[in-house]
Design a protein around this motif. Structure first.
Motif, short mmCIF file in Angstrom:
data_model
loop_
_atom_site.label_atom_id
_atom_site.label_comp_id
_atom_site.label_asym_id
_atom_site.label_seq_id
_atom_site.Cartn_x
_atom_site.Cartn_y
_atom_site.Cartn_z
N GLY A 1 -11.89 71.62 70.40
CA GLY A 1 -11.26 72.56 69.47
C GLY A 1 -12.22 73.08 68.44
O GLY A 1 -11.99 74.14 67.85
N TYR B 1 -13.81 74.39 73.83
CA TYR B 1 -12.40 74.57 74.17
C TYR B 1 -12.30 75.48 75.38
O TYR B 1 -13.11 76.39 75.57
CB TYR B 1 -11.60 75.18 73.02
CG TYR B 1 -10.12 74.94 73.15
CD1 TYR B 1 -9.58 73.69 72.85
CD2 TYR B 1 -9.27 75.93 73.61
CE1 TYR B 1 -8.23 73.44 73.01
CE2 TYR B 1 -7.91 75.69 73.77
CZ TYR B 1 -7.39 74.44 73.47
OH TYR B 1 -6.05 74.20 73.62
N LEU C 1 -13.22 74.86 60.49
CA LEU C 1 -12.52 76.07 60.91
C LEU C 1 -11.89 75.93 62.29
O LEU C 1 -11.07 76.75 62.69
CB LEU C 1 -13.49 77.26 60.90
CG LEU C 1 -12.92 78.67 60.93
CD1 LEU C 1 -11.92 78.88 59.78
CD2 LEU C 1 -14.03 79.70 60.86
N GLY C 2 -12.25 74.87 63.03
CA GLY C 2 -11.73 74.72 64.40
C GLY C 2 -12.09 75.93 65.24
O GLY C 2 -11.24 76.50 65.93
N VAL C 3 -13.37 76.31 65.20
CA VAL C 3 -13.81 77.61 65.71
C VAL C 3 -13.42 77.86 67.15
O VAL C 3 -12.86 78.92 67.49
CB VAL C 3 -15.33 77.77 65.53
CG1 VAL C 3 -15.86 78.95 66.33
CG2 VAL C 3 -15.67 77.96 64.05
N HIS D 1 -11.12 76.55 69.19
CA HIS D 1 -9.68 76.72 69.39
C HIS D 1 -9.17 77.96 68.68
O HIS D 1 -8.29 78.67 69.19
CB HIS D 1 -8.94 75.48 68.88
CG HIS D 1 -7.46 75.51 69.14
ND1 HIS D 1 -6.56 76.00 68.22
CD2 HIS D 1 -6.73 75.13 70.22
CE1 HIS D 1 -5.34 75.91 68.71
NE2 HIS D 1 -5.41 75.39 69.92
N GLU D 2 -9.71 78.25 67.51
CA GLU D 2 -9.27 79.41 66.73
C GLU D 2 -9.48 80.70 67.52
O GLU D 2 -8.59 81.57 67.56
CB GLU D 2 -10.02 79.46 65.41
CG GLU D 2 -9.64 80.63 64.51
CD GLU D 2 -8.25 80.51 63.91
OE1 GLU D 2 -7.74 81.52 63.39
OE2 GLU D 2 -7.66 79.41 63.97
N ILE D 3 -10.64 80.84 68.13
CA ILE D 3 -10.91 82.06 68.91
C ILE D 3 -9.95 82.16 70.09
O ILE D 3 -9.37 83.22 70.35
CB ILE D 3 -12.37 82.09 69.37
CG1 ILE D 3 -13.31 82.25 68.17
CG2 ILE D 3 -12.60 83.24 70.36
CD1 ILE D 3 -14.78 82.12 68.50
N THR E 1 -7.00 80.85 70.43
CA THR E 1 -5.64 81.11 69.96
C THR E 1 -5.45 82.58 69.61
O THR E 1 -4.44 83.20 69.96
CB THR E 1 -5.33 80.23 68.74
OG1 THR E 1 -5.36 78.86 69.13
CG2 THR E 1 -3.95 80.55 68.18
N ARG E 2 -6.43 83.15 68.92
CA ARG E 2 -6.32 84.56 68.55
C ARG E 2 -6.32 85.46 69.79
O ARG E 2 -5.60 86.47 69.84
CB ARG E 2 -7.46 84.96 67.61
CG ARG E 2 -7.37 84.28 66.25
CD ARG E 2 -8.35 84.87 65.26
NE ARG E 2 -8.43 84.06 64.04
CZ ARG E 2 -9.08 84.44 62.95
NH1 ARG E 2 -9.71 85.60 62.91
NH2 ARG E 2 -9.12 83.65 61.89
N VAL F 1 -14.01 85.57 63.66
CA VAL F 1 -14.02 84.13 63.40
C VAL F 1 -15.41 83.68 62.93
O VAL F 1 -15.53 82.88 61.99
CB VAL F 1 -13.58 83.33 64.63
CG1 VAL F 1 -13.70 81.82 64.39
CG2 VAL F 1 -12.13 83.68 65.00
N GLU G 1 -15.79 84.53 59.37
CA GLU G 1 -15.11 83.57 58.50
C GLU G 1 -15.94 82.30 58.36
O GLU G 1 -16.00 81.70 57.28
CB GLU G 1 -13.73 83.24 59.07
CG GLU G 1 -12.75 84.39 58.99
CD GLU G 1 -11.38 84.02 59.52
OE1 GLU G 1 -11.04 82.82 59.50
OE2 GLU G 1 -10.64 84.93 59.95
#
Length: 360
Positions: free
Chosen positions: A235, A239, A259-261, A263-265, A267-268, A309, A312
């Motif tokens: 995550g 991921y 930031l959980g980079v 997984h964040e990408i 998810t978006r 991301v 950020e």
């Protein structure tokens, strides 16, 4: 009113299904792969022409190994595993042979791997003795009930699995020894030593549409107290999900974790594929069918999400980058550092490696 709404939804559902089927038929033979060998202050005046050539050759070789597996119909998991092994065996990268040294002049390696078809994953942290940490991460995924093992327990599991073991001095190179000696002599700071993050990684989509991601690293030069970065954290540094993307990261791990980079990408991207202009609270089969249909994202949309991301991450103070592969055949990268060792290949004919930020 209800009938007309359901009729409209049914028509949209039929159209979406037809489009998806057409896309599926045209993408049956699609595959893609992206690799990285680290990011950071990688600039032309900091790398000799000879080293530039050597690193490009190493990236080319690793990319060719993974690409051939995918061309031959192999799985994304097998492709990224073989690709990462090639980079772990190359002393140009901070993973396996050529891993950096801790404050105590030992090697503590981390790795992780994830299968996007079923979200299974394996990771190891603070290990030593295993020649190829990515194989140990995969063994954790395939042959244990756990996701992450660490330290001596992971080393024991590696031996029980019959993975190739190496002596402590296997990982050492003259370059890495000089790095830690300079740091301990306080001739340079840790920031100066780690002008680049040499973590390696690979992501891929195979001809069956399955995604996979893996990452391997020696960590940070001079790290202390059993520090663990993002590379083995599912995550954060790795991921994969067949519904959205596969991600492998490299950089200042603490920020990627926060930031959980990875997984964040993903998810978006998954959220961006949802159909627009309709709410889906009903349990009607027609509505559910439409709501589970996903629209295809363009190259520009995917790149923008990845770039957002990473921006950020930079706002938090983190440096580094990611590679991505998507269910629609794209492969690419995003980074906020001067350069990143990277490469990508696709069934559409893309095949390239790059080092500096001004290269495509």
């Amino acid at each position: 009113m209800i009938r007309s709404t359901l009729a409209a939804i049914t028509m949209l559902c039929w159209a979406g299904t037809a489009i998806a089927q057409t896309a599926e038929q045209s993408e049956e033979s699609r595959w893609s792969i992206a690799i990285h060998g680290g990011a950071g202050t990688i600039e032309r005046d900091k790398i000799t022409p000879e080293k530039d050539t050597e690193i490009r050759a190493a990236l080319d070789q690793a990319l060719a190994i993974g690409s051939q597996i995918l061309k031959d119909g192999g799985s994304a998991m097998d492709a990224i595993t073989a690709t990462i092994i090639a980079m772990e065996n190359d002393p140009n990268f901070n993973a396996g042979k050529g891993a950096v040294f801790t404050w105590d002049k030992t090697n503590e390696l981390d790795s992780s791997i994830m299968d996007g078809s079923d979200l299974s994953a394996g990771a190891v942290a603070g290990i030593s003795g295993t020649k190829n940490p990515i194989l140990l991460a995969r063994a954790v995924k395939d042959h244990s009930p756990h996701v992450m093992l660490s330290g001596e327990g992971a080393n024991q599991f590696s031996r029980e699995q019959g993975l190739e073991q190496v002596p402590p001095d296997y990982y050492a190179t003259p370059y890495r020894l000089k790095q830690i000696d300079d740091l301990l002599a306080k001739q340079v700071s840790a920031a100066d030593v780690d002008y680049k993050y040499g973590t390696v990684g690979a992501v891929a989509m195979d001809k069956n549409g399955h995604m996979a991601a893996g990452t391997s690293t020696g960590g940070m030069t001079g790290k202390r107290w059993g520090r663990i970065g993002d590379s083995p954290v599912i995550g954060a540094g790795t991921y994969a999900d067949d519904r959205s993307c596969a991600i492998s990261a490299t950089g200042s791990g603490e920020y990627f974790i926060r930031l959980g980079v990875a997984h964040e990408i993903c998810t978006r991207l998954k959220m961006a594929t949802k159909p627009e202009g309709i709410e889906c609270p009903s349990q009607s089969e027609d509505v559910i069918s439409f709501c589970t249909a996903r629209r295809v994202l363009s190259d520009e949309e995917i790149q923008q999400i990845a770039d957002d991301v990473i921006a950020e991450l930079g706002t938090l103070g983190g440096d580094g980058g990611i590679i991505y592969a998507t269910p629609w055949g794209q492969a690419g990268y995003s980074f906020n550092t001067p350069g990143m060792y990277r490469g990508r290949a696709t069934s559409a004919g893309e095949n390239s490696v790059a080092i500096y930020g001004d290269e495509q």
